[in-house]
Design a protein around this motif. Structure first.
Motif, PDB file in Angstrom:
ATOM      1  N   LEU A  41      40.631  81.699  11.602  1.00 43.74           N
ATOM      2  CA  LEU A  41      40.420  82.683  10.539  1.00 43.74           C
ATOM      3  C   LEU A  41      40.551  82.027   9.160  1.00 43.74           C
TER       4      LEU A  41
ATOM      5  N   ALA B 136      43.053  91.981  17.107  1.00 41.61           N
ATOM      6  CA  ALA B 136      43.508  93.370  17.276  1.00 41.61           C
ATOM      7  C   ALA B 136      43.698  93.737  18.741  1.00 41.61           C
TER       8      ALA B 136
ATOM      9  N   ARG C  60      33.744  86.392  11.505  1.00 46.12           N
ATOM     10  CA  ARG C  60      35.024  86.958  11.089  1.00 46.12           C
ATOM     11  C   ARG C  60      35.311  88.258  11.836  1.00 46.12           C
TER      12      ARG C  60
ATOM     13  N   GLN D  11      42.905  93.455   6.372  1.00 50.43           N
ATOM     14  CA  GLN D  11      42.102  93.840   7.544  1.00 50.43           C
ATOM     15  C   GLN D  11      42.516  93.129   8.830  1.00 50.43           C
ATOM     16  N   VAL D  12      43.441  92.160   8.720  1.00 49.59           N
ATOM     17  CA  VAL D  12      43.920  91.457   9.924  1.00 49.59           C
ATOM     18  C   VAL D  12      45.027  92.295  10.570  1.00 49.59           C
TER      19      VAL D  12
ATOM     20  N   LEU E 216      38.532  89.127  14.163  1.00 54.01           N
ATOM     21  CA  LEU E 216      39.412  90.270  13.886  1.00 54.01           C
ATOM     22  C   LEU E 216      39.556  91.152  15.127  1.00 54.01           C
TER      23      LEU E 216
END
Length: 709
Positions: free
Chosen positions: A352, A369, A361, A386-387, A365
């Protein structure tokens, strides 16, 4: 009319001096009391011109015999003063009508300044002056650190007022005072010490005041160090209240498998620190450990083994590095070691960074998640909003001093961004934190570890892996540049590779430094048939990767670079490091760069190419740095000397660390006071908690929060 707020007038606007005081951090009475003089002026006696010495800072008294404005060579006020033994010319390039009135012919005045004796007699340029008469002071006059908006007279007045009002009562319990009096050589109270340092008597040794060895200074420094230690121990106690998952390596699991497939044996030091980390991970108190090891000592494999324990226990791990090149080096190693072992478990290593394409990306992610990405390696991108981790349990930060407090806190805060499991035995009601492992290749000197890292557990890899060759370091003047190019030609002919590091990318009007682009062109011309590459931070990422790939693959003989290759780059075939304008680099940076060679079996060298200034002599600091590099390759000795040369503020990167730096104590000379404070702090916290809290508030105010990151 001032605005009204619920029947009350709004707070009055601050005056310019009040704003200036605030800017200097002088808000509370105690802040003013602790605003100590930079130096002192002796206005307690008057000397005659007959007994004066050239260059002496002196106070004289006499009658004005002449006062005139001269226009040559520039407009100035010239005043002749006769003290009965000789005359002195007072020279003012800036003056006002009030000056002329006080310094009119026939007036008797008292002046103070630096006396210069020359062919035309004594002179003083811009001395301080006032009408003669009145008692001479019985104490030295303090000169305070200030700003343009705060004249010394105003500052002296407000500091004296703050000193009178400040609560300077004794915070230390009698049980600790005996030990303190022994280390400071006297029974000074804080009030006595401050009163003395603001207004020392005329008979005091100025040397003892200026080198801060006087017992009054010692008392002050001991108190400051105690406040710092109390703050650090408090942070440690608060962490002990937090909870983290208990992580254990499974018999025959990922940790054992990784040890089995590594292409090398661990050193004794790597085994030792690996066990220290594994013990920490088994506890439900969050690990807060600093792993320090010299350049090339093998910290990455220790981090990989810690990650294996976390993954084995069903949790995620994140590794954050300050630059993309360093993150990529870690990623390449970790994928090689771990990916084959993770694949049968349906797990991956994710990558990342900020430069990734949107599609890639998005894929990463999603893996993070879902928990499929068991290990996430990257740059600052790892801590972006957003991570979202499924269950982060271990955060590893490499070159931790490059990250600010907020960034470190953000990574710690990533736990619980997804759903969190609670490890067996952990209280379901307690918030969980990830274990934190910070790594640095800049070893921390003992006094710094005792002071700024008192709330950290420190693990040290103090041996290099076998096969590392000693590096010979040479300090060479730039006028021998041609000899250095010949050395490069010889190394490349033997199949070796070379780094040439420059401090700037393009021409600067401020600094007369060669730039990487010009050096690249020069070496390409001087070494026909040799592929010479160029690497700097402004290049597109794809171009950087292509250049690094050619160099690590061995096709490129010489790599001209800025300091982006300072850490992480591992090319065993590279045997020569040339650092241009070495006098411009910091000591730890020079040591890091030198560590890029000597990674294989070939004899390796580092050339520190320096350019003397017009005077022909390097400055004292630059000379000390280059001398230290030539004399030792021991990272701990380098770090100790770096601390001596730069002081803790620069060594730590004060703005990065956020830690309130010591104002009065000096870690190089005040170790005895630090040891006393280190022993006293836990006793005071345990047995006198209210006094401890009061002491921290007095010295640190709100800054204590910085130490909790």
């Amino acid at each position: 009319m001032p605005a009204k707020v619920e029947g009350k007038s709004a707070a009055p606007a601050l005056s310019a001096p009040q704003k200036a005081l605030r800017k200097l951090g002088l808000v509370r009475d105690i802040d003013l009391a602790l605003h100590l003089p930079l130096r002192y002026e002796d206005e307690t006696r008057i000397i005659t011109l007959r007994e004066a010495r050239d260059g002496q800072l002196a106070q004289i008294e006499g009658t004005v015999t002449n006062s005139e404005i001269s226009q040559r060579p520039r407009r100035q006020l010239l005043v002749t003063l006769d003290d009965g033994t000789d005359t002195c010319t007072l020279r003012f390039f800036t003056f006002y009508p009030a000056h002329r009135k006080t310094l009119a012919v026939g007036e008797r005045v008292r002046v103070r300044g630096e006396l210069r004796g020359g062919f035309l007699g004594w002179t003083m340029v811009h001395p301080a002056f006032h009408a003669a008469g009145g008692e001479l002071p019985d104490a030295l006059t303090p000169v305070y650190p200030t700003s343009a908006q705060l004249p010394q007279a105003y500052l002296r007045k407000v500091v004296a007022s703050g000193l009178r009002r400040a609560d300077l009562g004794e915070n230390l319990p009698p049980a600790l005072l005996g030990g303190l009096h022994a280390v400071v050589r006297g029974t000074w109270t804080l009030r006595d010490a401050l009163q003395y340092l603001h207004h020392p008597g005329a008979d005091v040794s100025l040397d003892a005041l200026e080198d801060r060895s006087h017992p009054a200074w010692q008392r002050l420094k001991a108190e400051e160090l105690l406040a710092q230690q109390l703050s650090q121990f408090t942070a440690r106690q608060e962490r002990a209240e937090l909870r983290a998952p208990a992580l254990r390596a499974k018999p025959g699991g990922l940790h054992e498998q990784l040890l089995g497939v590594l292409p090398f044996a661990l050193t004794t030091a790597q085994h030792r620190v690996g066990e220290e980390i594994a013990r920490d991970l088994m506890r439900q108190i969050p690990m807060h450990r600093l792993l320090q090891g010299d350049v090339g000592s093998g910290k990455t494999v220790v981090a990989a083994l810690a990650a294996a324990i976390a993954i084995d226990a069903g949790w995620q791990c994140a590794l954050m590095a300050p630059t993309e090149i360093l993150a990529e080096q870690h990623f390449a190693k970790l994928i090689g070691w771990l990916e084959p072992l993770l694949a049968p478990l349906g797990k991956r290593v994710a990558w990342l960074t900020g430069s990734q394409k949107k599609k890639q990306r998005g894929e990463m992610l999603a893996l993070i998640a879902s928990g499929e990405a068991a290990l996430v390696v990257g740059t600052h991108a790892v801590i972006q909003d957003q991570v979202v981790f499924k269950n982060l349990a271990l955060a590893i930060i490499d070159e931790q001093h490059r990250f600010g407090v907020a960034q470190r806190l953000a990574l710690r805060g990533k736990m619980g961004t997804g759903h969190t499991e609670v490890s067996a035995g952990a209280s379901t009601g307690s918030a969980q934190e990830p274990h934190l492992l910070m790594m640095t290749a800049t070893p921390i000197p003992r006094t710094l570890a005792m002071s700024y890292y008192a709330d950290l557990d420190v693990s040290t890899i103090d041996e290099l892996p076998p096969g590392r060759t000693p590096i010979v370091t040479k300090v060479v003047a730039d006028n021998r540049r041609n000899e250095v190019v010949e050395r490069i030609r010889s190394q490349v002919a033997q199949g070796r590779q070379v780094y040439w590091v420059c401090p700037l990318i393009e021409e600067s009007e401020v600094l007369d430094l060669s730039n990487a682009t010009a050096t690249h062109a020069e070496l390409s011309e001087s070494l026909p048939g040799v592929l010479v590459g160029l690497l700097h931070s402004r290049m597109p990422v794809a171009e950087k990767k292509a250049v690094m790939s050619l160099f690590t693959g061995g096709q490129m003989g010489v790599l001209v670079s800025t300091t982006v290759i300072e850490v992480g780059v591992d090319v065993p075939n590279a045997s020569l490091m040339v650092i241009e304008h070495a006098e411009r680099f910091g000591l730890s940076q020079l040591h890091q760069l030198r560590g890029r060679v000597g990674r294989g079996a070939a004899a390796s060298a580092c050339v520190l190419l320096y350019t003397p200034p017009d005077s022909g002599r390097l400055g004292e600091t630059a000379r000390e740095r280059l001398k230290a590099m030539a004399e030792t390759s021991d990272g701990f000795e380098i770090a100790r000397r770096d601390l001596e040369i730069r002081g803790p503020g620069e060594f730590l990167g004060a703005r990065q660390s956020g830690a309130p730096l010591l104002r009065f104590a000096d870690l190089a000379t005040d170790t005895h006071l630090l040891e006393w404070a280190r022993a006293a702090a836990p006793v005071m916290l345990a047995e006198y908690p209210q006094q401890a809290e009061k002491h921290i508030a007095r010295w640190l105010g709100g800054k204590a929060e910085f130490l909790k990151a």
